[in-house]
Scaffold this motif. Structure first.
Motif, short mmCIF file in Angstrom:
data_model
loop_
_atom_site.label_atom_id
_atom_site.label_comp_id
_atom_site.label_asym_id
_atom_site.label_seq_id
_atom_site.Cartn_x
_atom_site.Cartn_y
_atom_site.Cartn_z
N ARG A 127 0.76 -1.39 -0.03
CA ARG A 127 -0.17 -0.02 0.09
C ARG A 127 0.82 1.33 0.09
N THR A 128 2.06 1.10 0.77
CA THR A 128 2.92 2.28 0.80
C THR A 128 3.50 2.51 -0.80
N GLY A 129 3.68 1.48 -1.33
CA GLY A 129 4.35 1.68 -2.76
C GLY A 129 3.11 2.38 -3.81
N ARG A 130 1.88 1.88 -3.45
CA ARG A 130 0.99 2.19 -4.29
C ARG A 130 0.66 3.74 -3.85
N ASP A 131 0.61 4.15 -2.75
CA ASP A 131 0.49 5.58 -2.39
C ASP A 131 1.45 6.28 -2.81
N TRP A 132 2.57 6.08 -2.70
CA TRP A 132 3.66 6.91 -3.46
C TRP A 132 3.58 7.13 -4.74
N THR A 133 3.49 5.90 -5.33
CA THR A 133 3.33 5.84 -6.84
C THR A 133 2.05 6.90 -7.26
N ARG A 134 1.01 6.79 -6.63
CA ARG A 134 0.02 7.71 -7.00
C ARG A 134 0.17 9.13 -6.72
N ASP A 135 0.80 9.51 -5.70
CA ASP A 135 1.14 10.80 -5.57
C ASP A 135 2.09 11.54 -6.38
N THR A 136 2.97 10.53 -6.92
CA THR A 136 3.88 11.19 -7.58
C THR A 136 3.80 10.82 -9.12
N ASP A 137 2.55 10.45 -9.45
CA ASP A 137 2.31 9.96 -11.05
C ASP A 137 3.44 9.17 -11.68
N GLY A 138 3.76 8.21 -10.58
CA GLY A 138 4.96 6.94 -11.13
C GLY A 138 6.17 7.46 -10.91
N ARG A 139 6.56 8.79 -10.55
CA ARG A 139 8.04 9.01 -10.64
C ARG A 139 8.33 8.50 -9.09
N MET A 140 9.64 7.86 -9.00
CA MET A 140 9.99 7.30 -7.82
C MET A 140 11.48 7.68 -7.72
N ILE A 141 12.05 7.77 -6.25
CA ILE A 141 13.53 7.78 -5.85
C ILE A 141 13.93 6.51 -6.14
N SER A 142 15.21 6.51 -6.74
CA SER A 142 15.98 5.16 -6.80
C SER A 142 16.06 4.73 -5.45
N PRO A 143 15.80 3.63 -5.07
CA PRO A 143 15.94 2.79 -3.62
C PRO A 143 17.67 2.47 -3.56
N VAL A 278 16.30 19.15 -6.29
CA VAL A 278 15.99 18.82 -7.53
C VAL A 278 14.89 17.46 -7.49
N ALA A 279 15.29 16.64 -6.67
CA ALA A 279 14.70 15.30 -6.21
C ALA A 279 13.03 15.84 -5.79
N VAL A 280 12.89 16.49 -5.11
CA VAL A 280 11.57 17.19 -4.56
C VAL A 280 10.93 17.69 -5.69
N LEU A 281 11.32 18.64 -6.71
CA LEU A 281 10.75 19.08 -7.78
C LEU A 281 10.56 18.16 -8.88
N PHE A 282 11.40 17.03 -9.13
CA PHE A 282 11.01 15.92 -9.80
C PHE A 282 9.81 15.18 -9.20
N LEU A 283 9.66 14.66 -8.00
CA LEU A 283 8.76 14.24 -7.65
C LEU A 283 7.18 14.96 -7.65
N ASP A 284 7.32 16.24 -7.42
CA ASP A 284 6.26 16.99 -7.70
C ASP A 284 5.79 17.13 -9.01
N GLY A 285 6.71 16.87 -10.15
CA GLY A 285 6.50 16.91 -11.45
C GLY A 285 6.86 18.19 -12.18
N SER A 286 7.44 18.95 -11.27
CA SER A 286 8.08 20.29 -11.78
C SER A 286 9.48 20.14 -12.63
N LEU A 287 9.13 19.22 -13.75
CA LEU A 287 10.42 18.79 -14.21
C LEU A 287 11.50 19.85 -14.85
N ALA A 288 10.94 20.65 -15.52
CA ALA A 288 11.75 22.05 -16.09
C ALA A 288 12.43 22.62 -15.17
N ASP A 289 11.74 22.83 -13.79
CA ASP A 289 12.54 23.44 -12.88
C ASP A 289 13.58 22.83 -12.11
N ALA A 290 13.32 21.33 -12.30
CA ALA A 290 14.22 20.51 -11.59
C ALA A 290 15.37 20.33 -12.42
#
Length: 372
Positions: A127-143, A278-290
């Protein structure tokens, strides 16, 4: 996430694991989408020469591991714990059942400020994985990067004779086994470079990007004694009311030249903290700013004169303003005053310079910041 989508994700994982027997169990699933995905995965594996059993594995024959449902290794990052520090969250499935959830707080100098470990059931971890994926539209930090970052912070903290959080050493074997070995140098977020490779950098004003990312709230992250002295001399005879922002930036640029204390901070703590932005902006979907900020940190680390890199003066200005505000608060400047977040912070910096209230400060283990 729907049950169908969860099963479709499981099909992808089973295909990667080349588990034909488990896919066989889904070949006749009641859900058409799951059935179709399982049959397609089986076809792909057969085309690669993977042997697929003629019959699905019976429940009695299935191993406990093959029936587990978890998200696999997952990681998340945020900078909400305290100004200028990063919270890393990493969840690694255990060999038998459940997962180990690690939560660490790391400062820009790679000091491990806090670490805690928790147990998750397979269901909770999924469920944690699904929540994170949903919140970031599939963008994830490399484990893998997150685990290496934890190991690096632990080693750096130990070598620096800072006190280590109690639980970290208990879980070192798990982290090292996952990564393969402890890193010999600070792990760089290459996964972000790959994700942002085709993204055009934002043309928005860099200062706005930094402000939205709360960079103006960070403590001073470099030895500013020389810079404050030089800048104070340049501005001493100036009328604070008549100085334009362009004039102010020009004075900062001139005062910053060849400042080795500033250079060390730009290449080190400030670049480190900005990479987490950069990582936070990436997760938020602000790719150009990242991409814009990642290009900035890369230039800061590689330039012989990082203080002269385009846009760095905005970062320096925010650092000086933050230090000036902190000094004013310490000297009672905030007593009986409701802080208006819309007022001109640059005037605070000018006032502090003229009043002689700002002194250089290095953000180190002697800082009395609350990181909780």
């Amino acid at each position: 996430m729907s049950e169908t989508q969860a099963l479709l994700d499981d099909v992808k994982k089973l295909q990667v694991a080349q588990d034909g027997a488990a896919l066989k169990q889904l070949e006749d699933h009641a859900d058409k989408k799951v059935r179709k995905a399982a049959r397609k995965a089986i076809h792909v594996l057969r085309s690669k020469g993977v042997e697929i059993p003629e019959q699905a594995r019976s429940w009695n024959e299935a191993s406990t591991q093959s029936m587990r449902s978890h998200a696999g290794p997952i990681a998340m990052l945020d900078m909400a714990a305290s100004p200028g520090v990063t919270r890393l969250t990493l969840s690694l499935p255990n060999e038998e059942e459940g997962a180990s959830l690690f939560v660490a707080v790391i400062d820009s100098g790679d000091r491990l400020l806090n670490f805690a470990a928790y147990y998750q059931t397979d269901g909770q971890q999924s469920r944690t994985g699904r929540d994170w994926t949903r919140d970031t539209d599939g963008r994830m930090i490399s484990p893998e990067w997150a685990a290496a970052r934890l190991l690096w912070a632990r080693e750096f903290t130990y070598r620096s004779t800072f006190e280590l959080p109690e639980q970290i050493d208990e879980h070192l074997p798990t982290l090292i086994k996952f990564v393969g070995s402890s890193p010999s140098e600070r792990p760089q977020p290459s996964f972000l470079d790959e994700a942002l490779a085709s993204v055009e950098p934002s043309t928005e004003d860099l200062n706005n990007i930094l402000m939205v990312s709360a960079v103006h709230t960070w403590p001073l992250m470099f030895d500013a004694n020389a810079l404050f002295g030089t800048l104070g001399e340049r501005m001493e005879a100036l009328d604070a009311e008549s100085i334009t922002n362009e004039d102010r930036l020009a004075h900062i640029i001139e005062s910053s030249k060849d400042d080795e204390g500033l250079r060390a901070g730009l290449r080190g703590s400030l670049a480190n903290a900005l990479d987490d932005v950069v990582a936070v902006l990436f997760l938020d979907g602000s790719l150009a700013d990242a991409r814009r900020v990642r290009d900035l940190t890369t230039a800061m680390r590689t330039s012989e004169a990082p203080e002269a890199v385009e846009g760095v003066v905005n970062l320096i200005q925010l650092q000086l303003t933050s230090a000036a505000m902190q000094q004013l608060r310490q000297q009672g400047g905030q007593h009986d005053h409701d802080h208006d977040h819309d007022h001109d912070h640059d005037l605070d910096l000018d006032h502090a310079h003229h009043q002689g209230q700002v002194h250089g400060h290095v953000h180190d283990e002697n800082c009395n910041h609350d990181h909780d």
